[in-house]
Motif scaffolding. Structure first.
Motif, short mmCIF file in Angstrom:
data_model
loop_
_atom_site.label_atom_id
_atom_site.label_comp_id
_atom_site.label_asym_id
_atom_site.label_seq_id
_atom_site.Cartn_x
_atom_site.Cartn_y
_atom_site.Cartn_z
N GLY A 183 0.82 -1.31 -0.34
CA GLY A 183 0.09 -0.21 0.09
C GLY A 183 0.82 1.39 0.00
O GLY A 183 2.10 1.50 -0.11
N PHE A 219 -4.30 5.81 5.37
CA PHE A 219 -3.35 5.18 5.28
C PHE A 219 -4.14 4.06 4.63
O PHE A 219 -5.10 3.11 5.00
CB PHE A 219 -2.95 4.79 6.52
N CYS A 224 -2.43 -4.27 4.32
CA CYS A 224 -0.58 -4.83 3.00
C CYS A 224 -0.21 -5.55 3.94
O CYS A 224 0.58 -4.62 4.65
CB CYS A 224 -0.57 -4.00 2.12
N HIS A 227 4.36 -0.81 3.22
CA HIS A 227 3.21 0.52 2.70
C HIS A 227 4.51 1.15 2.36
O HIS A 227 5.67 1.39 3.13
CB HIS A 227 2.94 1.04 3.91
#
Length: 552
Positions: A183, A219, A224, A227
């Protein structure tokens, strides 16, 4: 009279059956033509297989994933901090299909093929139609690969997992997983799109890693595996890879404060987080965070266009499917002249959107070896992102109206499309940010203007309305004092000209002609359904109606 008959008040008549079990690739003429035109015909079998899935069982998965929103679990049953998001199994089904068919990585898995990003754009377009929410982690994982290549050591470690076709939702260190997603964390409360106002701090450690302290206001997809995050280091705003697990296998110091309660995008989890000396690794050069991550943003902006074009397509498919089965005043709705005008106009807008989207995807394919295509991608992505994402909400609303009251209830997909439609115009920079980006490119990168007008010149001489607008375009840039104030109008015209140029270079002369007349010569009202009587209405509806014809 029996009790059963006494209360048998009506039978269900004149109500359509829900659209289901169609192949979203095989029934989309405009998409198939665009993919072939931009050089990715080699992916047709893959797209057909995925199209059967997106027009079939994934429709049900989309409904279930929205009816069962993700839930934040900050602690386990014994009070240990875990910061995990719980998803309905249907969401995992969507993610599994997305990873398998390459929404997150098909271009990178086929880099040796021509127009790999065009093929992947078609995959993303198909996958976004039954449900858009899971497109967020798919898009960010796809785009992150471009940024990670600025850090070869990290790329060697992470790319094999990001290129995997296996979806692995387990909360484990990256090394233990079959496949990973990634992400992005840029936005903070005080800055929004003004990233230089970010206050999150990154401090260099003796081992070369960084400790990150701060917050992120948006966020997305907190589950994920890592990031890409912007934070202020000693030399300025820098880009860092922040994994969910540290190298020693412990959970990273990322605390999820809450999940956003959003207008739409319900199946996807968007969060606010705090970094409490979180472990991070530098991506690129210190102080060059924005240039590093901007390659990722360029690709996610392309995905905004893809996602919005996909929503347009799904909306027009639903409208034609409904009106092909519903009667009013003695004939099917689709046979009513005024409804045909509406449907044809919606189909025209959808065709223009996918044509521009796929053309820009081809430009992205050629960034590394063709200066013209690189410059075109730089400016046309912002132009296309601005216009297509702006057009989607009004198109979805018009298509929703074609279903009448049925289009306003949650048993149909239309309310979900309507809630989702505004998102892409906000995500990755609002409309104003896109306009400013175009102006910045024109001023600081003159090659982008040359590429833009070179591209537009290819269709010169094919249509008088197009030629007239092409002559006017140069003058629209002359008054530099008011250009920013006028920029939305100027960029709207640029977008329409780009769409017109692509259509004019195809064999669909009737469609290109009515597009130029209605969009460039202003023989069109402010609402959809205001085409002139000689528009190729039958042709437009027939091209758009493939999905309906397949299931009736």
């Amino acid at each position: 009279m029996s009790i059963v008959n006494q209360f048998h008040t009506h039978e269900v008549q004149n109500q359509p059956y829900a659209l289901a079990n169609y192949n979203a690739w095989e029934t989309d003429i405009a998409l198939k033509e665009a993919v072939a035109r931009e050089g990715a015909s080699w992916a047709e079998n893959h797209l057909s297989e995925f199209g059967a899935l997106t027009g079939g069982e994934l429709i049900t998965s989309g409904f279930l994933a929205n009816e069962n929103k993700p839930k934040l679990r900050n602690f386990d049953s014994y009070g240990r901090r875990i910061d995990e998001v719980e998803f309905h199994p249907a969401y995992h089904d969507l993610m599994r299909a997305g990873m398998k068919y390459g929404m997150s990585n098909f271009a990178w898995r086929n880099e040796e093929r021509s127009s790999a990003h065009v093929a992947r754009a078609a995959v993303m377009y198909l996958g976004s139609q039954p449900e858009a929410g899971f497109g967020c982690p798919m898009s960010m994982s796809y785009a992150a690969i471009a940024a990670l290549r600025h850090a070869p050591t990290l790329a060697d470690k992470w790319l094999p997992k990001l290129l995997s076709s296996d979806y692995d939702p387990r909360s484990l260190p990256m090394e233990e997983k079959l496949g990973c997603t990634m992400g992005m964390g840029m936005t903070e409360k005080q800055g929004g799109s003004d990233l230089r106002r970010n206050t999150t701090k990154a401090t260099l450690q003796e081992d070369g890693s960084y400790k990150i302290i701060g917050h992120k206001w948006f966020f997305s997809a907190p589950m994920c595996d890592a990031h890409l995050v912007l934070a202020q280091s000693e030399n300025g705003l820098s880009c860092f890879l922040v994994p969910r697990f540290c190298p020693d296998g412990t959970r990273n110091a990322i605390q999820v404060q809450r999940l956003k309660d959003k207008l739409g995008d319900w199946s996807n989890a968007s969060s606010e987080v705090e970094f409490q000396e979180a472990f991070g690794e530098l991506v690129g050069i210190e102080g060059r965070g924005i240039p590093t991550i901007i390659e990722m943003v360029a690709l996610t902006r392309l995905d905004c266009m893809i996602g919005s074009s996909a929503q347009m397509r799904q909306a027009i498919v639903q409208a034609i499917h409904h009106t092909s089965q519903r009667e009013a005043f003695g004939k099917l709705l689709i046979d009513q002249p005024i409804m045909r005008n509406v449907l044809a106009d919606l189909a025209l807008e959808s065709e223009a959107a996918i044509a521009l989207t796929m053309r820009i995807a081809r430009a992205v394919d050629s960034i590394d070896h063709d200066p013209h295509e690189a410059a075109l991608a730089r400016i046309a992505t912002a132009i296309g992102k601005y216009w297509i994402c702006k057009r989607t909400p009004v198109l979805v609303n018009e298509a929703q109206e074609c279903l009448g009251g049925n289009g306003y209830v949650e048993e149909t997909i239309m309310p979900r499309l309507y809630r989702q439609a505004p998102l892409n115009s906000i995500w990755e920079g609002s409309g104003n940010v896109q306009c400013l980006d175009v102006l910045r490119a024109l001023k600081k990168e003159p090659e982008t203007r040359d590429a833009l007008f070179t591209e537009l010149q290819k269709a010169a001489g094919k249509n008088s309305d197009y030629d007239a607008e092409l002559k006017r375009l140069t003058g629209r840039f002359e008054d530099t004092q008011t250009l920013e104030f006028r920029s939305r109008y100027v960029i709207e015209r640029l977008a329409l000209m780009l769409q017109a140029s692509i259509l004019l270079l195809t064999d669909n002369t009737e469609i290109a002609t009515i597009f130029c007349r209605s969009r460039l010569a202003n023989e069109h009202g402010l609402a959809f359904g205001t085409l002139s009587p000689d528009a190729p209405v039958d042709l437009l509806i027939e091209r758009a109606a493939g999905a309906t014809q397949a299931v009736l």
